[in-house]
Every structure is written in structure tokens, then in C-alpha cells.
Design a protein around this motif. Structure first.
Motif, PDB file in Angstrom:
ATOM      1  N   SER A  30     -34.070 -24.217  -6.571  1.00  0.00           N
ATOM      2  CA  SER A  30     -35.146 -23.620  -5.780  1.00  0.00           C
ATOM      3  C   SER A  30     -35.080 -24.110  -4.343  1.00  0.00           C
ATOM      4  O   SER A  30     -35.424 -23.382  -3.411  1.00  0.00           O
ATOM      5  N   ASN A  31     -34.673 -25.358  -4.178  1.00  0.00           N
ATOM      6  CA  ASN A  31     -34.535 -25.920  -2.840  1.00  0.00           C
ATOM      7  C   ASN A  31     -33.533 -27.048  -2.888  1.00  0.00           C
ATOM      8  O   ASN A  31     -33.091 -27.456  -3.964  1.00  0.00           O
ATOM      9  N   GLN A  33     -32.971 -30.869  -0.851  1.00  0.00           N
ATOM     10  CA  GLN A  33     -33.437 -31.837   0.132  1.00  0.00           C
ATOM     11  C   GLN A  33     -32.304 -32.827   0.409  1.00  0.00           C
ATOM     12  O   GLN A  33     -31.498 -33.123  -0.479  1.00  0.00           O
ATOM     13  N   GLN A  48     -35.245 -30.184   4.402  1.00  0.00           N
ATOM     14  CA  GLN A  48     -35.309 -29.369   3.194  1.00  0.00           C
ATOM     15  C   GLN A  48     -34.835 -27.955   3.520  1.00  0.00           C
ATOM     16  O   GLN A  48     -35.203 -27.392   4.554  1.00  0.00           O
ATOM     17  N   TRP A  92     -34.097 -29.178  -6.478  1.00  0.00           N
ATOM     18  CA  TRP A  92     -35.234 -28.892  -7.352  1.00  0.00           C
ATOM     19  C   TRP A  92     -34.861 -27.770  -8.305  1.00  0.00           C
ATOM     20  O   TRP A  92     -34.435 -26.704  -7.896  1.00  0.00           O
ATOM     21  N   GLY A  97     -38.436 -28.534 -13.840  1.00  0.00           N
ATOM     22  CA  GLY A  97     -39.678 -29.025 -13.244  1.00  0.00           C
ATOM     23  C   GLY A  97     -39.531 -30.344 -12.527  1.00  0.00           C
ATOM     24  O   GLY A  97     -40.480 -31.131 -12.468  1.00  0.00           O
ATOM     25  N   LYS A  98     -38.355 -30.619 -11.990  1.00  0.00           N
ATOM     26  CA  LYS A  98     -38.174 -31.865 -11.252  1.00  0.00           C
ATOM     27  C   LYS A  98     -36.943 -31.766 -10.359  1.00  0.00           C
ATOM     28  O   LYS A  98     -36.137 -30.859 -10.477  1.00  0.00           O
ATOM     29  N   SER A  99     -36.826 -32.768  -9.480  1.00  0.00           N
ATOM     30  CA  SER A  99     -35.648 -32.882  -8.628  1.00  0.00           C
ATOM     31  C   SER A  99     -34.611 -33.771  -9.286  1.00  0.00           C
ATOM     32  O   SER A  99     -34.950 -34.714 -10.004  1.00  0.00           O
ATOM     33  N   PHE A 101     -31.246 -36.024  -8.101  1.00  0.00           N
ATOM     34  CA  PHE A 101     -30.489 -36.542  -6.974  1.00  0.00           C
ATOM     35  C   PHE A 101     -28.998 -36.578  -7.300  1.00  0.00           C
ATOM     36  O   PHE A 101     -28.606 -36.886  -8.437  1.00  0.00           O
ATOM     37  N   GLY A 102     -28.186 -36.293  -6.283  1.00  0.00           N
ATOM     38  CA  GLY A 102     -26.764 -36.543  -6.395  1.00  0.00           C
ATOM     39  C   GLY A 102     -26.511 -38.041  -6.265  1.00  0.00           C
ATOM     40  O   GLY A 102     -27.423 -38.804  -5.951  1.00  0.00           O
TER      41      GLY A 102
END
Lengths: 111, 115
Positions: A30-31, A33, A48, A92, A97-99, A101-102
């Protein structure tokens, strides 16, 4: 589950050279960051991206979000020693329902 | 305004002891996250809270790890019977909400060393 991969893991450049880190997701995001973590510090939000194909610039930093919203890149033009640190992307996923991280790309700059 | 604070900043403990790590989020932030970062590694998601409830506990490494949040404010991460592999920096972050548009604000972390 969702995976977010970043390459390269490490990048060593001479001051003045360009730098790019890539972020790839196994699912549509969805996005995206981007965060920067200086050595010994904590991650700090940079930017973002939300729209397909979006490009944003912050001085020497250019951020892109892929057309398919599954990949992103951060490009630094003419690196400076102040750019050292680890750059993380976080995507995201609406279904999860969460982000996520790489693992980050650690940049070192030789003066 | 005040950012996210964490305490203690450093904790050295003996193997087998319990530890409690504290996070004070930015006032008004409803979402709170815990991450673990081993030396030179990325961010390992542990748990997040939306308000006082924890919809996703999937990242907790074992049943020795637990977390709670009260009053939609302070959160504590408890590690029981610590092991040497628990040594890491534990980062807390908060955001205004849980959703696509919210950035996370990170605290300075607690560096845990298990001897």
C-alpha cells in the motif's frame, strides 16, 4: 508471509560517488517508507511513497516507488560523509495489517 | 515536543534473570511497536499494540517474551530467564495510528547484554 528484501546489504563508496539501494516485496504494498539509522542511533523517518510510479526528491536523495508497487529505490547523488548509516525500507501490507522492514543497506563513505 | 523514551538505556544482566524494558510513546500515539536489533542486523518485529490490545504477537521469539501496555501509554517488554542470544538493542516506536499513512517514531533503544 510478506517478505521485504533489500540489496545490497553493504555498500562502500568514495565521497562524491552515487549510491542506490533497492527494496523488493513479495506482495503488493500500500505504501513504502524509508528510514535512516546513523551509527549508534535509532531509525529516523525520511519519506513515504504511496502512489504507483511515484518519485520524490529530498535534496540529493531521490525515492521511487515501482509501477507495480512491489519495489522501491533510494538513490543518493554525490554522497557525502554525512550520508553514512543504514537505510531501511518498510512496506505496508493491507492484508497483513502491518509494516514489514527490510534488513537495510549499510552505506559507508570514504572521504 | 517530547519524543519516544525508553528505559533503561543499557541493561546488563546475568543469564537466567528476568528483565523489564520500558517504553513511553509520544503522547496521543495509539500504536506502539517493539523491535529487536542485533548488532549489525536489521529490525526484527516483535509485537505491536493498537491502544492496549496486541493484535499481532507473531514476532515474539518464545514464550519467555511478553509485553503489555496500559492506559494507551507506557508499554513494558518482559524477558524471562534471559539467554545470551537475547543480547540486542530493543527498540520501541510509536505512531499516531495503525495504518498506511503513519510514520513510526523510534526511541533511542535499550541495549541489553546477557552475560
Amino acid at each position: 508471509g510478506q517478505q521485504v528484501m533489500q540489496i545490497p546489504q553493504y555498500q562502500h563508496v568514495q565521497e562524491g560517488e552515487d549510491f542506490t539501494t533497492y527494496c523488493n516485496s513479495s506482495t503488493t504494498l500500500s505504501n513504502i517508507q524509508w528510514y535512516k539509522q546513523r551509527p549508534g542511533g535509532h531509525p529516523v523517518f525520511l519519506i513515504q511513497l504511496v502512489k504507483s510510479g511515484e518519485v520524490k526528491k529530498q535534496k540529493r536523495l531521490t525515492f521511487q516507488f515501482g509501477e507495480a508497487k512491489k519495489n522501491s529505490s533510494l538513490h543518493i547523488t554525490a554522497t557525502q560523509t554525512t550520508d553514512v548509516g543504514t537505510y531501511f525500507c518498510a512496506g505496508w501490507n493491507t492484508n497483513a495489517g502491518k509494516s514489514t522492514f527490510g534488513d537495510g543497506t549499510t552505506l559507508t563513505v570514504k572521504p | 515536543g517530547a519524543g519516544v523514551s525508553q528505559s533503561p538505556s543499557n541493561k546488563v544482566t546475568e543469564k537466567g534473570k528476568d528483565v523489564e524494558l520500558r517504553c513511553d510513546p509520544i503522547s496521543g500515539h495509539t500504536a506502539l511497536y517493539w523491535y529487536r536489533q542485533r548488532l549489525g542486523q536489521g529490525l526484527e518485529f516483535l509485537i505491536y499494540f493498537q491502544g492496549n490490545s496486541a493484535p499481532d504477537k507473531s514476532g515474539l521469539p518464545s514464550d519467555r517474551f511478553s509485553a503489555e501496555r496500559t492506559g494507551e501509554s507506557v508499554s513494558t517488554l518482559t524477558i524471562q530467564r534471559t539467554q545470551q542470544e537475547d543480547s540486542a538493542v530493543y527498540l520501541c516506536a510509536s505512531s499516531e495510528g495503525q495504518g498506511v499513512i503513519y510514520e513510526q517514531y523510534f526511541g533511542p533503544g535499550t541495549r541489553l547484554t546477557v552475560t
